[in-house]
Write a protein that holds these residues in place. Structure first.
Motif, PDB file in Angstrom:
ATOM      1  N   THR A 188       0.805  -1.231   0.000  1.00  0.00           N
ATOM      2  CA  THR A 188       0.000   0.000   0.000  1.00  0.00           C
ATOM      3  C   THR A 188       0.835   1.277   0.000  1.00  0.00           C
ATOM      4  O   THR A 188       0.301   2.352  -0.248  1.00  0.00           O
ATOM      5  CB  THR A 188      -0.922   0.016   1.234  1.00  0.00           C
ATOM      6  N   ASP A 189       2.143   1.163   0.255  1.00  0.00           N
ATOM      7  CA  ASP A 189       3.006   2.347   0.320  1.00  0.00           C
ATOM      8  C   ASP A 189       3.007   3.072  -1.034  1.00  0.00           C
ATOM      9  O   ASP A 189       3.353   2.480  -2.061  1.00  0.00           O
ATOM     10  CB  ASP A 189       4.435   1.910   0.674  1.00  0.00           C
ATOM     11  N   PRO A 190       2.647   4.372  -1.070  1.00  0.00           N
ATOM     12  CA  PRO A 190       2.628   5.095  -2.346  1.00  0.00           C
ATOM     13  C   PRO A 190       4.013   5.242  -2.978  1.00  0.00           C
ATOM     14  O   PRO A 190       4.132   5.516  -4.171  1.00  0.00           O
ATOM     15  CB  PRO A 190       2.040   6.457  -1.964  1.00  0.00           C
ATOM     16  N   GLU A 191       5.083   5.076  -2.170  1.00  0.00           N
ATOM     17  CA  GLU A 191       6.436   5.155  -2.711  1.00  0.00           C
ATOM     18  C   GLU A 191       6.742   3.956  -3.609  1.00  0.00           C
ATOM     19  O   GLU A 191       7.568   4.039  -4.506  1.00  0.00           O
ATOM     20  CB  GLU A 191       7.466   5.228  -1.580  1.00  0.00           C
ATOM     21  N   ILE A 192       6.043   2.832  -3.350  1.00  0.00           N
ATOM     22  CA  ILE A 192       6.254   1.622  -4.160  1.00  0.00           C
ATOM     23  C   ILE A 192       5.513   1.808  -5.481  1.00  0.00           C
ATOM     24  O   ILE A 192       4.290   1.849  -5.522  1.00  0.00           O
ATOM     25  CB  ILE A 192       5.729   0.365  -3.432  1.00  0.00           C
ATOM     26  N   SER A 193       6.273   1.910  -6.576  1.00  0.00           N
ATOM     27  CA  SER A 193       5.631   2.151  -7.873  1.00  0.00           C
ATOM     28  C   SER A 193       5.113   0.872  -8.510  1.00  0.00           C
ATOM     29  O   SER A 193       4.142   0.906  -9.270  1.00  0.00           O
ATOM     30  CB  SER A 193       6.613   2.841  -8.824  1.00  0.00           C
ATOM     31  N   LYS A 194       5.768  -0.273  -8.225  1.00  0.00           N
ATOM     32  CA  LYS A 194       5.342  -1.551  -8.789  1.00  0.00           C
ATOM     33  C   LYS A 194       5.458  -2.642  -7.729  1.00  0.00           C
ATOM     34  O   LYS A 194       6.364  -2.621  -6.886  1.00  0.00           O
ATOM     35  CB  LYS A 194       6.211  -1.957  -9.988  1.00  0.00           C
ATOM     36  N   VAL A 195       4.549  -3.593  -7.806  1.00  0.00           N
ATOM     37  CA  VAL A 195       4.625  -4.809  -7.001  1.00  0.00           C
ATOM     38  C   VAL A 195       4.792  -5.973  -7.967  1.00  0.00           C
ATOM     39  O   VAL A 195       3.924  -6.213  -8.817  1.00  0.00           O
ATOM     40  CB  VAL A 195       3.373  -5.006  -6.131  1.00  0.00           C
ATOM     41  N   LEU A 196       5.930  -6.663  -7.877  1.00  0.00           N
ATOM     42  CA  LEU A 196       6.214  -7.779  -8.769  1.00  0.00           C
ATOM     43  C   LEU A 196       5.768  -9.067  -8.095  1.00  0.00           C
ATOM     44  O   LEU A 196       6.274  -9.435  -7.025  1.00  0.00           O
ATOM     45  CB  LEU A 196       7.719  -7.844  -9.078  1.00  0.00           C
ATOM     46  N   VAL A 197       4.815  -9.741  -8.692  1.00  0.00           N
ATOM     47  CA  VAL A 197       4.250 -10.970  -8.120  1.00  0.00           C
ATOM     48  C   VAL A 197       4.876 -12.155  -8.853  1.00  0.00           C
ATOM     49  O   VAL A 197       4.559 -12.413 -10.024  1.00  0.00           O
ATOM     50  CB  VAL A 197       2.721 -10.980  -8.259  1.00  0.00           C
ATOM     51  N   ILE A 198       5.776 -12.874  -8.183  1.00  0.00           N
ATOM     52  CA  ILE A 198       6.488 -14.003  -8.791  1.00  0.00           C
ATOM     53  C   ILE A 198       5.589 -15.233  -8.691  1.00  0.00           C
ATOM     54  O   ILE A 198       5.376 -15.781  -7.606  1.00  0.00           O
ATOM     55  CB  ILE A 198       7.835 -14.265  -8.095  1.00  0.00           C
ATOM     56  N   CYS A 199       5.063 -15.688  -9.815  1.00  0.00           N
ATOM     57  CA  CYS A 199       4.011 -16.708  -9.824  1.00  0.00           C
ATOM     58  C   CYS A 199       4.574 -18.085 -10.170  1.00  0.00           C
ATOM     59  O   CYS A 199       5.020 -18.315 -11.301  1.00  0.00           O
ATOM     60  CB  CYS A 199       2.922 -16.337 -10.833  1.00  0.00           C
ATOM     61  N   ASP A 200       4.546 -18.982  -9.199  1.00  0.00           N
ATOM     62  CA  ASP A 200       4.809 -20.406  -9.451  1.00  0.00           C
ATOM     63  C   ASP A 200       3.677 -21.204  -8.822  1.00  0.00           C
ATOM     64  O   ASP A 200       2.725 -20.634  -8.274  1.00  0.00           O
ATOM     65  CB  ASP A 200       6.187 -20.815  -8.921  1.00  0.00           C
ATOM     66  N   SER A 201       3.739 -22.540  -8.895  1.00  0.00           N
ATOM     67  CA  SER A 201       2.623 -23.374  -8.422  1.00  0.00           C
ATOM     68  C   SER A 201       2.393 -23.224  -6.921  1.00  0.00           C
ATOM     69  O   SER A 201       1.246 -23.235  -6.448  1.00  0.00           O
ATOM     70  CB  SER A 201       2.864 -24.839  -8.782  1.00  0.00           C
ATOM     71  N   HIS A 202       3.479 -23.058  -6.136  1.00  0.00           N
ATOM     72  CA  HIS A 202       3.317 -22.893  -4.692  1.00  0.00           C
ATOM     73  C   HIS A 202       2.616 -21.574  -4.374  1.00  0.00           C
ATOM     74  O   HIS A 202       1.748 -21.502  -3.505  1.00  0.00           O
ATOM     75  CB  HIS A 202       4.683 -22.948  -3.986  1.00  0.00           C
ATOM     76  N   PRO A 207       2.348  -9.440 -12.783  1.00  0.00           N
ATOM     77  CA  PRO A 207       2.614 -10.874 -12.602  1.00  0.00           C
ATOM     78  C   PRO A 207       3.882 -11.279 -13.362  1.00  0.00           C
ATOM     79  O   PRO A 207       4.056 -10.922 -14.530  1.00  0.00           O
ATOM     80  CB  PRO A 207       1.382 -11.560 -13.207  1.00  0.00           C
ATOM     81  N   ILE A 208       4.760 -12.028 -12.703  1.00  0.00           N
ATOM     82  CA  ILE A 208       5.974 -12.565 -13.327  1.00  0.00           C
ATOM     83  C   ILE A 208       5.817 -14.082 -13.371  1.00  0.00           C
ATOM     84  O   ILE A 208       5.835 -14.752 -12.329  1.00  0.00           O
ATOM     85  CB  ILE A 208       7.245 -12.201 -12.533  1.00  0.00           C
ATOM     86  N   ASP A 255       7.051 -12.998 -18.903  1.00  0.00           N
ATOM     87  CA  ASP A 255       7.525 -14.384 -18.870  1.00  0.00           C
ATOM     88  C   ASP A 255       9.028 -14.439 -18.594  1.00  0.00           C
ATOM     89  O   ASP A 255       9.842 -13.954 -19.382  1.00  0.00           O
ATOM     90  CB  ASP A 255       7.216 -15.042 -20.228  1.00  0.00           C
ATOM     91  N   LEU A 256       9.396 -15.026 -17.442  1.00  0.00           N
ATOM     92  CA  LEU A 256      10.799 -15.271 -17.100  1.00  0.00           C
ATOM     93  C   LEU A 256      10.999 -16.754 -16.798  1.00  0.00           C
ATOM     94  O   LEU A 256      11.835 -17.132 -15.980  1.00  0.00           O
ATOM     95  CB  LEU A 256      11.217 -14.424 -15.879  1.00  0.00           C
TER      96      LEU A 256
END
Length: 480
Positions: free
Chosen positions: A61-75, A109-110, A133-134
């Motif tokens: 929620t911090d406005p200083e954070i411009s992006k949230v990278l969500v590393i998506c795997d099965s877990h 989403p990553i 996609d990585l």
């Protein structure tokens, strides 16, 4: 958008799925740091004694954070969908933010894993979102570049600037253009259809009809205003003519006979400089609109042919005999008839309005250039070519018959690219062909003879500005 003084800050949300996955996440975070991105990562920022859930909420929620990278795997997917553990907590916070008023592009989403059906593994609440996609080494490089562009808000594909509405839409300001006929011609030409010639005939006929509407007979002391206004109304026709000759040059494969209808159109412009039947009282300057357009159209035609290295066609255009009627007298003229010296603009208008411009003509043609069309450099190259051609084809003893390249007023020290390449055999040979010269020796003899007749161009000036034709066209190389 992040700048060099304000670095972007991102938070990485992920699952501690395995030591290998943790290493992957930390490596990604390190690469982002190396590229100027401040990364908030639990391993680096969450200290002993801190509330991990409060930390997660503040990161999302911090406005200083411009992006949230969500590393998506099965877990991560399993925990997010079940709302379990730290990932489940983050999911509740993130999903609330996503479905709230936060900018949609904040959460990225990553994808690092695909399922058995080759579907990207994504938690349900992010299924519809565009991901990066990585998942393997083959796509990592492109994906990482895409991620940096997203973080820095530097998209690869940018929307072009919004232009003004086409002038021809305003009936009070512009002349109509034959859009339907041109589109049919373009399609047939690009597809190589046999109907192209007939469609070109229909297009040229309609184009001529629109040209005729530009004449505004008006008795006024300030008629130069009417000339400039008519030139402005003709802008849509000028732009379409540019597209027309550019298309023909690109698809014509240097076939001179394919240009007969274009030459007929140019010839028609010459005929429009004569008072129409039934007009017994007129002023010559009323027809300066057609003198200007004839000059401009010839420059656009030659510019397109030079661009496509259509040397044989260029030679034919400059060898063409143009026939038109003048007061009942049939006249036959060369391309030199298109060279325009409009005193109504460069002398009368300049003096009347105190503009102190060297050449309003050159200014007008410079200001009419459009993005994606023939460039002004190409216009100058055409102007210089026509001047060269007029000099080397000059009949001995008739030294006043030449084309004056007034657009070279704008020439800078860098020269003209086409003529700078004249040291190469292919360009030199092509230019000599287009100039109607057998070889460099013939060109040298004819050019120097013409130069001597012009006192080596000592008087080729406009105001104090010298027109440096010899250096602009790299005559030394063409003569070698």
């Amino acid at each position: 958008m992040a700048t060099s003084t304000q670095r972007p800050v991102v938070f990485v949300s992920y699952s501690w799925s395995s030591p290998a996955h943790e290493d992957f996440v930390e490596s990604l975070a390190s690469k982002l740091m190396a590229n100027g991105v401040m990364v908030r990562l639990d391993k680096w920022d969450l200290k002993e004694g801190q509330d991990k859930f409060a930390f997660m909420e503040s990161m999302v929620t911090d406005p200083e954070i411009s992006k949230v990278l969500v590393i998506c795997d099965s877990h991560y997917k399993a925990k997010a969908d079940a709302r379990k553990g730290g990932v489940g907590t983050e999911t509740e916070i993130i999903s609330a933010e996503i479905y709230g008023q936060v900018k949609q592009e904040k959460f990225i989403p990553i994808v690092v894993e695909y399922d058995a059906n080759r579907q990207a593994v994504l938690p349900t609440f992010m299924k519809s979102r565009i991901y990066i996609d990585l998942s393997n080494d083959d796509v990592y490089g492109d994906g990482f570049g895409q991620l940096l562009r997203a973080i820095y808000d530097r998209p690869k594909y940018k929307r072009p600037e919004l232009g003004a509405a086409p002038e021809f839409l305003d009936d009070a300001l512009a002349t109509a253009i034959p859009v339907r006929e041109f589109q049919a011609l373009r399609s047939a030409t690009e597809e190589g259809k046999a109907t192209a010639d007939g469609l070109e005939a229909a297009y040229v006929k309609q184009f001529q009809l629109e040209l005729a509407k530009l004449l505004v007979p008006k008795e006024t002391a300030d008629y130069d205003d009417e000339i400039v206004a008519a030139i402005g109304r003709a802008k849509p026709l000028r732009d379409q003519f540019d597209q027309y000759v550019s298309m023909k040059a690109a698809f014509g494969q240097d076939t001179p006979k394919a240009w007969r209808r274009t030459l007929a159109l140019l010839e028609h412009v010459l005929s429009l400089r004569t008072p129409p039947e039934g007009m017994n009282s007129y002023r010559e300057e009323w027809f300066d609109i057609y003198r200007f357009l004839g000059w401009e159209f010839m420059l656009l035609t030659v510019g397109a042919l030079l661009r496509e290295h259509a040397w044989q066609t260029l030679n034919q255009v400059c060898s063409e005999v143009f026939v038109f009627d003048r007061h009942g007298d049939q006249r036959d003229r060369s391309f030199l008839e298109f060279e325009a010296n409009l005193r109504s603009l460069d002398e009368r208008r300049n003096r009347r309005l105190g503009l102190r411009r060297i050449s309003i003509q050159a200014d007008l043609i410079h200001d009419r250039i459009v993005a994606g069309g023939t460039t002004f450099t190409e216009i100058m190259q055409a102007d210089a070519f026509l001047s060269l051609r007029s000099l080397v084809q000059q009949v001995e003893g008739r030294t006043r018959e030449f084309w004056f390249p007034r657009t070279l007023l704008y020439l800078d020290r860098n020269g003209l690219p086409l003529y700078l390449k004249a040291g190469g055999a292919a360009i030199k040979s092509g230019l000599l062909t287009a100039l109607g010269m057998a070889d460099s020796k013939e060109f040298s003899v004819r050019f120097e003879r013409a130069a001597a007749g012009q006192d080596n161009f000592a008087n080729w000036r406009m105001d104090s500005q010298r027109i440096a034709l010899r250096s602009a066209t790299n005559v030394a190389q063409l003569s070698t």
